[in-house]
Design a protein around this motif. Structure first.
Motif, mmCIF file in Angstrom:
data_model
loop_
_atom_site.group_PDB
_atom_site.id
_atom_site.type_symbol
_atom_site.label_atom_id
_atom_site.label_comp_id
_atom_site.label_asym_id
_atom_site.label_seq_id
_atom_site.Cartn_x
_atom_site.Cartn_y
_atom_site.Cartn_z
ATOM 1 N N GLY A 19 -21.389 -20.208 -37.983
ATOM 2 C CA GLY A 19 -21.115 -21.716 -36.608
ATOM 3 C C GLY A 19 -22.311 -22.154 -36.814
ATOM 4 O O GLY A 19 -22.493 -22.863 -35.862
ATOM 5 N N ALA A 20 -22.700 -22.026 -37.937
ATOM 6 C CA ALA A 20 -23.822 -23.713 -38.439
ATOM 7 C C ALA A 20 -23.080 -25.195 -37.711
ATOM 8 O O ALA A 20 -21.677 -24.852 -38.499
ATOM 9 C CB ALA A 20 -24.474 -23.877 -39.679
ATOM 10 N N VAL A 21 -23.359 -25.607 -37.378
ATOM 11 C CA VAL A 21 -22.716 -27.091 -36.904
ATOM 12 C C VAL A 21 -23.512 -27.440 -38.205
ATOM 13 O O VAL A 21 -24.935 -27.986 -38.633
ATOM 14 C CB VAL A 21 -23.655 -28.087 -36.063
ATOM 15 C CG1 VAL A 21 -22.189 -29.467 -35.814
ATOM 16 C CG2 VAL A 21 -22.759 -26.914 -34.762
ATOM 17 N N LEU A 22 -23.001 -28.363 -39.313
ATOM 18 C CA LEU A 22 -22.447 -29.551 -39.731
ATOM 19 C C LEU A 22 -22.566 -31.045 -39.734
ATOM 20 O O LEU A 22 -21.621 -31.518 -39.713
ATOM 21 C CB LEU A 22 -21.960 -28.637 -41.312
ATOM 22 C CG LEU A 22 -22.288 -28.031 -42.198
ATOM 23 C CD1 LEU A 22 -21.651 -27.051 -41.137
ATOM 24 C CD2 LEU A 22 -20.924 -27.943 -43.353
ATOM 25 N N THR A 23 -23.462 -31.451 -40.747
ATOM 26 C CA THR A 23 -23.075 -32.715 -40.850
ATOM 27 C C THR A 23 -21.978 -33.770 -41.614
ATOM 28 O O THR A 23 -21.627 -33.001 -42.520
ATOM 29 C CB THR A 23 -24.295 -33.858 -40.913
ATOM 30 O OG1 THR A 23 -25.111 -33.938 -42.055
ATOM 31 C CG2 THR A 23 -25.403 -33.308 -39.733
ATOM 32 N N VAL B 55 -31.787 -27.366 -40.321
ATOM 33 C CA VAL B 55 -32.713 -27.405 -41.849
ATOM 34 C C VAL B 55 -31.350 -28.618 -42.028
ATOM 35 O O VAL B 55 -30.667 -29.520 -42.075
ATOM 36 C CB VAL B 55 -31.360 -26.423 -42.327
ATOM 37 C CG1 VAL B 55 -32.180 -26.326 -44.136
ATOM 38 C CG2 VAL B 55 -32.190 -24.599 -42.282
ATOM 39 N N THR B 56 -32.291 -29.373 -42.822
ATOM 40 C CA THR B 56 -32.253 -30.410 -43.758
ATOM 41 C C THR B 56 -32.172 -30.790 -45.416
ATOM 42 O O THR B 56 -33.844 -29.880 -45.385
ATOM 43 C CB THR B 56 -33.294 -32.176 -42.947
ATOM 44 O OG1 THR B 56 -32.729 -31.980 -41.511
ATOM 45 C CG2 THR B 56 -32.892 -33.176 -44.169
ATOM 46 N N ALA C 9 -21.488 -32.377 -49.567
ATOM 47 C CA ALA C 9 -22.640 -31.822 -50.500
ATOM 48 C C ALA C 9 -21.895 -30.579 -50.529
ATOM 49 O O ALA C 9 -21.731 -30.070 -51.560
ATOM 50 C CB ALA C 9 -23.506 -31.760 -49.511
ATOM 51 N N ARG C 10 -21.462 -29.779 -49.577
ATOM 52 C CA ARG C 10 -21.200 -28.872 -49.620
ATOM 53 C C ARG C 10 -19.497 -28.319 -50.230
ATOM 54 O O ARG C 10 -19.936 -27.900 -51.347
ATOM 55 C CB ARG C 10 -20.220 -28.060 -48.324
ATOM 56 C CG ARG C 10 -20.216 -26.473 -48.541
ATOM 57 C CD ARG C 10 -18.756 -25.997 -46.722
ATOM 58 N NE ARG C 10 -17.714 -27.505 -47.035
ATOM 59 C CZ ARG C 10 -17.492 -27.551 -46.179
ATOM 60 N NH1 ARG C 10 -17.270 -26.464 -45.202
ATOM 61 N NH2 ARG C 10 -16.667 -28.313 -45.443
#
Length: 242
Positions: free
Chosen positions: A172-176, A140-141, A182-183
């Motif tokens: 388990g998502a990988v965040l840039t 997701v972007t 932003a989070r």
């Protein structure tokens, strides 16, 4: 799942986009306006780059088409509607097709069309749009519209809250790096998103321009379950989830 945030359309990862779901965010006000229009029975929204193209597309559609949009926050001369969610009443837009152009939001939406799926997110449909994006099973972007080439605080906060919502269903998502940033900014607002009316430069501008009611309509969480989705087959934004 990989989660990314582009704070401006120009910062999109063009290599990753075609395999991703894109969520386009323009909190003040294009996202919220599209959500309101489709929630009130609009048949579809045609995003275009400028006023000339808007009039051309509306003429091609014929009866039932309305031209809507703004430049510098003001309705474009000769248009039927501006870019206010409060204008998108069932009486005005029910059964109609909107041909829509704005300073930032439609530009971001057009830039995101290379994605595998494109939805429109705001604060008002935050949970619904995060659930829609997660259901796609792709990376997701979040694509922030910004404000005429500058990063927009309200869009960054919304992007961060979307990332947080996606993490709750996909821990388990990988965040840039951009998604993590932003989070963190989004978490600073939590549920107090109405503060953006003062903290955001464009929010302050809208308030001074007599648009306080628009701010109240845009800066609130989860008042809608409508997720506008761009359909390549018909080149329109339609209701993808309700």
């Amino acid at each position: 799942m990989r989660l990314d945030v582009a704070l401006l359309p120009e910062l999109l990862d063009r290599h990753a986009l075609p395999a991703s779901t894109a969520l386009v965010v323009d909190v003040l006000r294009a996202s919220t306006t599209m959500i309101a229009a489709l929630g009130n029975g609009c048949a579809g929204i045609v995003p275009v780059a400028d006023a000339v193209e808007a009039h051309r597309r509306a003429r091609a559609i014929g009866a039932g088409a309305l031209v809507a949009g703004e430049r510098k926050g003001r309705m474009i001369e000769g248009f039927d509607l501006g870019n206010s969610p409060l204008e998108m009443t069932r009486e005005r837009v029910g059964g109609k097709t909107l041909v829509f152009t704005t300073s930032n939001g439609t530009r971001a939406l057009l830039a995101a069309r290379a994605a595998a799926a494109v939805g429109v997110a705001g604060l008002v449909n935050l949970s619904a749009s995060a659930a829609w994006a997660h259901a796609g099973g792709r990376d997701v972007t979040v694509v922030c519209a910004g404000e005429r080439g500058d990063v927009s605080l309200e869009d960054k906060v919304c992007a961060g809250l979307l990332i947080d919502a996606l993490l709750r269903t996909e821990p388990g998502a990988v965040l840039t790096e951009a998604a993590r940033d932003a989070r963190d900014v989004g978490r600073g607002y939590g549920k107090a998103v109405s503060r953006l009316g003062h903290d955001s430069a464009w929010g302050r501008h809208l308030a001074l321009d007599g648009r306080a009611a628009d701010l109240a309509a845009c800066l609130v969480l989860d008042t809608s379950t409508v997720v506008p989705v761009w359909s390549e087959a018909i080149d329109k934004v339609i209701v993808g989830s309700r």
